[in-house]
Motif scaffolding. Sequence first.
Motif, PDB file in Angstrom:
ATOM      1  N   TYR A  23      34.492  46.561  50.404  1.00  7.57           N
ATOM      2  CA  TYR A  23      35.280  45.529  51.073  1.00  7.57           C
ATOM      3  C   TYR A  23      35.208  44.196  50.318  1.00  7.57           C
ATOM      4  O   TYR A  23      36.208  43.483  50.166  1.00  7.57           O
ATOM      5  CB  TYR A  23      34.776  45.337  52.499  1.00  7.57           C
ATOM      6  N   ALA A  24      34.015  43.873  49.865  1.00 14.96           N
ATOM      7  CA  ALA A  24      33.851  42.609  49.138  1.00 14.96           C
ATOM      8  C   ALA A  24      34.662  42.605  47.850  1.00 14.96           C
ATOM      9  O   ALA A  24      35.297  41.605  47.489  1.00 14.96           O
ATOM     10  CB  ALA A  24      32.367  42.377  48.845  1.00 14.96           C
ATOM     11  N   VAL A  25      34.647  43.719  47.122  1.00 11.44           N
ATOM     12  CA  VAL A  25      35.416  43.807  45.875  1.00 11.44           C
ATOM     13  C   VAL A  25      36.906  43.721  46.159  1.00 11.44           C
ATOM     14  O   VAL A  25      37.676  43.068  45.442  1.00 11.44           O
ATOM     15  CB  VAL A  25      35.056  45.095  45.127  1.00 11.44           C
ATOM     16  N   CYS A  26      37.358  44.380  47.227  1.00 12.06           N
ATOM     17  CA  CYS A  26      38.782  44.329  47.589  1.00 12.06           C
ATOM     18  C   CYS A  26      39.207  42.892  47.908  1.00 12.06           C
ATOM     19  O   CYS A  26      40.279  42.432  47.487  1.00 12.06           O
ATOM     20  CB  CYS A  26      39.050  45.265  48.774  1.00 12.06           C
ATOM     21  N   VAL A  27      38.382  42.186  48.686  1.00 11.93           N
ATOM     22  CA  VAL A  27      38.704  40.796  49.022  1.00 11.93           C
ATOM     23  C   VAL A  27      38.768  39.944  47.759  1.00 11.93           C
ATOM     24  O   VAL A  27      39.663  39.098  47.586  1.00 11.93           O
ATOM     25  CB  VAL A  27      37.657  40.242  50.007  1.00 11.93           C
ATOM     26  N   PHE A  28      37.834  40.175  46.845  1.00 14.67           N
ATOM     27  CA  PHE A  28      37.819  39.410  45.590  1.00 14.67           C
ATOM     28  C   PHE A  28      39.071  39.693  44.762  1.00 14.67           C
ATOM     29  O   PHE A  28      39.681  38.782  44.197  1.00 14.67           O
ATOM     30  CB  PHE A  28      36.556  39.762  44.804  1.00 14.67           C
ATOM     31  N   VAL A  29      39.480  40.955  44.680  1.00 13.10           N
ATOM     32  CA  VAL A  29      40.673  41.322  43.905  1.00 13.10           C
ATOM     33  C   VAL A  29      41.922  40.681  44.509  1.00 13.10           C
ATOM     34  O   VAL A  29      42.795  40.161  43.803  1.00 13.10           O
ATOM     35  CB  VAL A  29      40.806  42.856  43.829  1.00 13.10           C
ATOM     36  N   VAL A  30      42.001  40.730  45.872  1.00  9.78           N
ATOM     37  CA  VAL A  30      43.155  40.116  46.530  1.00  9.78           C
ATOM     38  C   VAL A  30      43.194  38.616  46.258  1.00  9.78           C
ATOM     39  O   VAL A  30      44.258  38.031  46.011  1.00  9.78           O
ATOM     40  CB  VAL A  30      43.108  40.400  48.045  1.00  9.78           C
ATOM     41  N   PHE A  31      42.020  37.980  46.260  1.00 10.79           N
ATOM     42  CA  PHE A  31      41.959  36.543  45.980  1.00 10.79           C
ATOM     43  C   PHE A  31      42.451  36.236  44.566  1.00 10.79           C
ATOM     44  O   PHE A  31      43.211  35.285  44.343  1.00 10.79           O
ATOM     45  CB  PHE A  31      40.515  36.060  46.159  1.00 10.79           C
ATOM     46  N   LEU A  34      46.242  36.611  44.469  1.00  8.32           N
ATOM     47  CA  LEU A  34      46.909  35.453  45.073  1.00  8.32           C
ATOM     48  C   LEU A  34      46.815  34.221  44.179  1.00  8.32           C
ATOM     49  O   LEU A  34      47.779  33.438  44.063  1.00  8.32           O
ATOM     50  CB  LEU A  34      46.284  35.152  46.437  1.00  8.32           C
ATOM     51  N   LEU A  35      45.677  34.055  43.547  1.00 11.27           N
ATOM     52  CA  LEU A  35      45.502  32.913  42.654  1.00 11.27           C
ATOM     53  C   LEU A  35      46.445  33.002  41.462  1.00 11.27           C
ATOM     54  O   LEU A  35      47.080  32.011  41.066  1.00 11.27           O
ATOM     55  CB  LEU A  35      44.047  32.846  42.178  1.00 11.27           C
ATOM     56  N   LEU A  36      46.549  34.200  40.883  1.00  7.46           N
ATOM     57  CA  LEU A  36      47.486  34.392  39.761  1.00  7.46           C
ATOM     58  C   LEU A  36      48.935  34.174  40.209  1.00  7.46           C
ATOM     59  O   LEU A  36      49.748  33.604  39.470  1.00  7.46           O
ATOM     60  CB  LEU A  36      47.305  35.789  39.168  1.00  7.46           C
ATOM     61  N   ALA A  37      49.265  34.642  41.409  1.00  8.59           N
ATOM     62  CA  ALA A  37      50.628  34.453  41.930  1.00  8.59           C
ATOM     63  C   ALA A  37      50.943  32.965  42.080  1.00  8.59           C
ATOM     64  O   ALA A  37      52.067  32.519  41.833  1.00  8.59           O
ATOM     65  CB  ALA A  37      50.781  35.185  43.255  1.00  8.59           C
ATOM     66  N   MET A  41      53.924  31.860  39.768  1.00  5.57           N
ATOM     67  CA  MET A  41      55.179  31.810  40.512  1.00  5.57           C
ATOM     68  C   MET A  41      55.289  30.543  41.380  1.00  5.57           C
ATOM     69  O   MET A  41      56.186  29.729  41.188  1.00  5.57           O
ATOM     70  CB  MET A  41      55.311  33.057  41.395  1.00  5.57           C
ATOM     71  N   LEU A  42      54.349  30.379  42.274  1.00  8.92           N
ATOM     72  CA  LEU A  42      54.480  29.299  43.242  1.00  8.92           C
ATOM     73  C   LEU A  42      54.372  27.926  42.593  1.00  8.92           C
ATOM     74  O   LEU A  42      55.045  26.981  43.002  1.00  8.92           O
ATOM     75  CB  LEU A  42      53.419  29.453  44.336  1.00  8.92           C
ATOM     76  N   LYS A  43      53.515  27.777  41.582  1.00  5.73           N
ATOM     77  CA  LYS A  43      53.369  26.475  40.936  1.00  5.73           C
ATOM     78  C   LYS A  43      54.667  26.035  40.274  1.00  5.73           C
ATOM     79  O   LYS A  43      55.075  24.875  40.365  1.00  5.73           O
ATOM     80  CB  LYS A  43      52.245  26.514  39.906  1.00  5.73           C
ATOM     81  N   ASP A  44      55.360  26.968  39.593  1.00  8.45           N
ATOM     82  CA  ASP A  44      56.651  26.631  38.973  1.00  8.45           C
ATOM     83  C   ASP A  44      57.667  26.233  40.028  1.00  8.45           C
ATOM     84  O   ASP A  44      58.446  25.285  39.843  1.00  8.45           O
ATOM     85  CB  ASP A  44      57.157  27.814  38.158  1.00  8.45           C
ATOM     86  N   LYS A  45      57.670  26.957  41.153  1.00  5.63           N
ATOM     87  CA  LYS A  45      58.598  26.626  42.221  1.00  5.63           C
ATOM     88  C   LYS A  45      58.280  25.251  42.812  1.00  5.63           C
ATOM     89  O   LYS A  45      59.179  24.483  43.157  1.00  5.63           O
ATOM     90  CB  LYS A  45      58.552  27.690  43.318  1.00  5.63           C
ATOM     91  N   ARG A  46      56.997  24.967  42.918  1.00  7.48           N
ATOM     92  CA  ARG A  46      56.603  23.665  43.462  1.00  7.48           C
ATOM     93  C   ARG A  46      57.038  22.536  42.532  1.00  7.48           C
ATOM     94  O   ARG A  46      57.556  21.501  42.985  1.00  7.48           O
ATOM     95  CB  ARG A  46      55.091  23.632  43.655  1.00  7.48           C
ATOM     96  N   ASP A  47      56.842  22.738  41.214  1.00  9.87           N
ATOM     97  CA  ASP A  47      57.286  21.729  40.254  1.00  9.87           C
ATOM     98  C   ASP A  47      58.793  21.555  40.302  1.00  9.87           C
ATOM     99  O   ASP A  47      59.311  20.436  40.228  1.00  9.87           O
ATOM    100  CB  ASP A  47      56.845  22.122  38.845  1.00  9.87           C
ATOM    101  N   GLU A  48      59.510  22.675  40.436  1.00  3.15           N
ATOM    102  CA  GLU A  48      60.973  22.603  40.526  1.00  3.15           C
ATOM    103  C   GLU A  48      61.402  21.851  41.778  1.00  3.15           C
ATOM    104  O   GLU A  48      62.334  21.049  41.756  1.00  3.15           O
ATOM    105  CB  GLU A  48      61.551  24.019  40.530  1.00  3.15           C
ATOM    106  N   MET A  49      60.686  22.109  42.896  1.00  4.56           N
ATOM    107  CA  MET A  49      61.000  21.416  44.138  1.00  4.56           C
ATOM    108  C   MET A  49      60.757  19.916  44.010  1.00  4.56           C
ATOM    109  O   MET A  49      61.557  19.098  44.476  1.00  4.56           O
ATOM    110  CB  MET A  49      60.163  21.999  45.273  1.00  4.56           C
TER     111      MET A  49
END
Length: 209
Positions: A23-31, A34-37, A41-49
């Motif tokens: 479970y701990a490894v799964c949570v770490f991988v998901v984190f 999300l951080l890479l996303a 993705m989201l950082k570029d969209k935020r800059d564009e906004m």
Amino acid sequence: MKNIDLRDINFKTSGSWPMQLKYAVCVFVVFIILLLAWFLMLKDKRDEMLNLMNEETTLRADFEDKQARAANLEPLKQQLAQMEIILQQMLRQLPSKNEMPDLIVDVSQQALASGITNELFQPGPEEPKEFYAEKPISIRMVGGYHQFGAFMSGVASLPRVVIMTMHDISLKPRGTNNELLEMAGTIKTYRYLDPDEQDAASTAPVEVK
């Protein structure tokens, strides 16, 4: 619950890991995902906004400025029309093309009537401008200080408005007793152009000096 020592973790035997570790490894991988996303993705969209928000602010300010100008446009048009009417009235007070020869004679005669000697009074070719024409006159006049004053006063009292500007005019004593003055150089008189002449002047090629 058994404590897990990270040093004992072997990824080759991940299938036998305790459920808590999985479970701990799964949570770490998901984190990490999300951080890479966020960065990809989201950082570029935020800059564009943010850029779009700044552009909106600039466009809004430009729109408000143009709106304010548009509100004042009609009064400015009315003022411009009034100024054009006043300008035409002032130009009409200048001599016309037909009156110019007689006016030049009147100026010359006014000098003689004031007691001034005209040693040179030679009109040159006209120089058309946008609304008027300049008429240069080369002069060399001799007379006293009061005579020149009377001459200027007499020109100002002519029926038509006479505007004279002096270019390269020199005024120096004449004679041994310095009672006379010699005024020499070029004066310019002006007349208004009729509508046809104004059109011709506006379409004439500009001379490159």
